[in-house]
Design a protein around this motif. Structure first.
Motif, PDB file in Angstrom:
ATOM      1  N   LYS A 136       8.169  -8.302  -8.049  1.00 17.18           N
ATOM      2  CA  LYS A 136       8.233  -9.365  -7.105  1.00 17.18           C
ATOM      3  C   LYS A 136       9.494  -9.765  -7.065  1.00 17.18           C
ATOM      4  O   LYS A 136      10.302 -10.396  -5.742  1.00 17.18           O
ATOM      5  N   SER A 137      10.324 -10.203  -8.092  1.00 17.55           N
ATOM      6  CA  SER A 137      11.553 -10.787  -8.224  1.00 17.55           C
ATOM      7  C   SER A 137      12.730  -9.842  -7.486  1.00 17.55           C
ATOM      8  O   SER A 137      13.701 -10.306  -6.869  1.00 17.55           O
ATOM      9  N   ALA A 138      12.400  -8.449  -7.531  1.00 14.44           N
ATOM     10  CA  ALA A 138      13.619  -7.551  -7.257  1.00 14.44           C
ATOM     11  C   ALA A 138      12.912  -7.041  -5.774  1.00 14.44           C
ATOM     12  O   ALA A 138      13.519  -6.187  -5.197  1.00 14.44           O
ATOM     13  N   LYS A 139      11.693  -7.522  -5.318  1.00 15.82           N
ATOM     14  CA  LYS A 139      11.109  -7.018  -4.176  1.00 15.82           C
ATOM     15  C   LYS A 139      11.245  -5.694  -4.172  1.00 15.82           C
ATOM     16  O   LYS A 139      11.602  -5.147  -3.008  1.00 15.82           O
ATOM     17  N   HIS A 140      10.464  -4.955  -5.235  1.00 12.65           N
ATOM     18  CA  HIS A 140      10.470  -3.584  -5.407  1.00 12.65           C
ATOM     19  C   HIS A 140       9.076  -3.144  -5.735  1.00 12.65           C
ATOM     20  O   HIS A 140       8.426  -3.655  -6.394  1.00 12.65           O
ATOM     21  N   LEU A 141       8.673  -1.911  -5.005  1.00 13.00           N
ATOM     22  CA  LEU A 141       7.315  -1.322  -5.169  1.00 13.00           C
ATOM     23  C   LEU A 141       7.860  -0.067  -5.594  1.00 13.00           C
ATOM     24  O   LEU A 141       8.630   0.839  -5.160  1.00 13.00           O
ATOM     25  N   SER A 142       6.783   0.666  -6.529  1.00  9.90           N
ATOM     26  CA  SER A 142       7.081   2.064  -6.858  1.00  9.90           C
ATOM     27  C   SER A 142       5.692   2.687  -6.936  1.00  9.90           C
ATOM     28  O   SER A 142       4.556   1.938  -7.548  1.00  9.90           O
ATOM     29  N   LEU A 143       5.586   4.080  -6.740  1.00 12.67           N
ATOM     30  CA  LEU A 143       4.458   4.712  -7.169  1.00 12.67           C
ATOM     31  C   LEU A 143       4.705   5.748  -8.156  1.00 12.67           C
ATOM     32  O   LEU A 143       6.046   6.586  -7.875  1.00 12.67           O
ATOM     33  N   HIS A 144       4.070   5.820  -9.061  1.00 13.20           N
ATOM     34  CA  HIS A 144       4.189   6.897 -10.100  1.00 13.20           C
ATOM     35  C   HIS A 144       2.979   7.885 -10.157  1.00 13.20           C
ATOM     36  O   HIS A 144       1.810   7.352  -9.878  1.00 13.20           O
ATOM     37  N   THR A 179      -0.208   5.179 -10.256  1.00 12.17           N
ATOM     38  CA  THR A 179      -0.112   3.927 -10.708  1.00 12.17           C
ATOM     39  C   THR A 179       1.003   3.218  -9.729  1.00 12.17           C
ATOM     40  O   THR A 179       2.035   3.833  -9.512  1.00 12.17           O
ATOM     41  N   VAL A 180       0.634   2.024  -9.177  1.00 12.21           N
ATOM     42  CA  VAL A 180       1.627   1.351  -8.518  1.00 12.21           C
ATOM     43  C   VAL A 180       2.104  -0.102  -9.263  1.00 12.21           C
ATOM     44  O   VAL A 180       1.246  -0.468  -9.687  1.00 12.21           O
ATOM     45  N   PHE A 181       3.708  -0.018  -9.173  1.00 14.58           N
ATOM     46  CA  PHE A 181       4.094  -1.182  -9.921  1.00 14.58           C
ATOM     47  C   PHE A 181       4.920  -2.025  -9.015  1.00 14.58           C
ATOM     48  O   PHE A 181       5.377  -1.636  -7.796  1.00 14.58           O
ATOM     49  N   ASN A 211      -1.203  -1.708 -10.744  1.00 18.70           N
ATOM     50  CA  ASN A 211      -2.657  -1.193 -10.492  1.00 18.70           C
ATOM     51  C   ASN A 211      -2.603   0.528 -10.630  1.00 18.70           C
ATOM     52  O   ASN A 211      -1.812   1.297 -10.066  1.00 18.70           O
ATOM     53  N   GLU A 212      -3.658   0.639 -11.362  1.00 18.94           N
ATOM     54  CA  GLU A 212      -3.686   2.165 -11.678  1.00 18.94           C
ATOM     55  C   GLU A 212      -5.045   2.730 -11.117  1.00 18.94           C
ATOM     56  O   GLU A 212      -5.899   2.140 -11.227  1.00 18.94           O
ATOM     57  N   ASP A 213      -5.019   4.110 -10.588  1.00 27.57           N
ATOM     58  CA  ASP A 213      -6.146   4.730 -10.182  1.00 27.57           C
ATOM     59  C   ASP A 213      -5.908   6.190 -10.460  1.00 27.57           C
ATOM     60  O   ASP A 213      -4.930   7.215  -9.875  1.00 27.57           O
ATOM     61  N   LEU A 236       0.938  -1.222   0.134  1.00 27.78           N
ATOM     62  CA  LEU A 236       0.070   0.031   0.180  1.00 27.78           C
ATOM     63  C   LEU A 236       0.876   1.087  -0.025  1.00 27.78           C
ATOM     64  O   LEU A 236       1.976   1.437   0.414  1.00 27.78           O
ATOM     65  N   TRP A 237       0.206   2.299  -0.689  1.00 25.72           N
ATOM     66  CA  TRP A 237       0.949   3.578  -0.376  1.00 25.72           C
ATOM     67  C   TRP A 237       0.036   4.459   0.331  1.00 25.72           C
ATOM     68  O   TRP A 237      -1.467   4.298   0.039  1.00 25.72           O
TER      69      TRP A 237
END
Lengths: 115, 113
Positions: free
Chosen positions: B68-76, B63-65, B57-59, B34-35
């Motif tokens: 899982k392989s990199a264990k990385h989450l980003s918010l655009h 947009t959140v990306f 997921n986009e709203d 979550l953000w």
């Protein structure tokens, strides 16, 4: 407005004292969570209640305790206060404590200052 | 042992450009990511989330990306607006019956007009 209310907004007290923070969850939410945000620690999970029962414990000190009442409001009791307990205390609520909604909605917080 | 890390304490972006906020996690036992956005003197406000079984997921402008392989989450955030200036926290929701959130340390986003 998240629908979660917390009182009081500010609290100033002396070391060694005891205080009670109160939280009313959003209508229909059964789960209540308490978090502490201090300057050097960020947002830390303290404890979770679901429908009156303790569900999970995080980094909560033994001097701290909480309960959730039949009307679902919750209280966080902090005793033998120390200067380091000065922080923002947030309450959050969600629909369910188990599977289901993953979103937690936060109240405005109570700022506790221990002098 | 920090399970969630936001390595950039601050980010400045020009209005209308893209803001990219990053978050890394160290454990795979999370159901949701979550953000939250937080203004001074207010509680965190839920912004957007993503299930562990999805990668995007986009709203609206958000947009959140999830990688899982990199264990990385980003918010655009695009386009960024001055009202987006706030502290952004990523959080992970533990699996199981206890649904506690573990937060990152936050990134202060400043959108310059």
């Amino acid at each position: 407005d998240s629908g979660v209310t917390q009182t009081p907004k500010h609290l100033i007290t002396a070391t060694g004292q005891r205080v009670t923070l109160r939280c009313s969850p959003r209508s229909g939410d059964l789960s209540v969570y308490w978090y502490q945000q201090s300057l050097d620690q960020g947002l830390q999970f303290l404890i979770q209640y679901y429908n009156g029962e303790e569900r999970a414990k995080g980094n909560i000190l033994e001097r701290f305790s909480a309960q959730q009442f039949p009307d679902l409001h919750s209280e966080l009791n902090l005793s033998s206060l120390e200067l380091g307990d000065s922080a923002l205390y947030f309450c959050a609520s969600s629909v369910m404590g188990g599977t289901g909604s993953h979103e937690q909605y936060f109240g405005p917080g109570t700022r506790l200052t221990v002098t | 042992d920090q399970q969630v890390k936001q390595n950039s304490p601050s980010l400045s972006v020009q209005e209308g450009r893209i803001s990219i906020l990053n978050c890394d996690y160290t454990n795979s036992m999370f159901d949701y990511f979550l953000w939250y956005k937080k203004y001074p003197a207010e509680g965190p406000t839920f912004l957007i989330s993503i299930s562990s079984i999805k990668d995007k997921n986009e709203d609206g402008r958000f947009t959140v990306f999830l990688n899982k392989s990199a264990k990385h989450l980003s918010l655009h955030i695009v386009p960024s607006q001055p009202g987006d200036s706030a502290v952004y926290f990523c959080a992970v929701l533990s699996s199981g019956s206890a649904r506690q959130l573990t937060f990152g340390s936050g990134t202060q986003l400043t959108v310059l007009p």
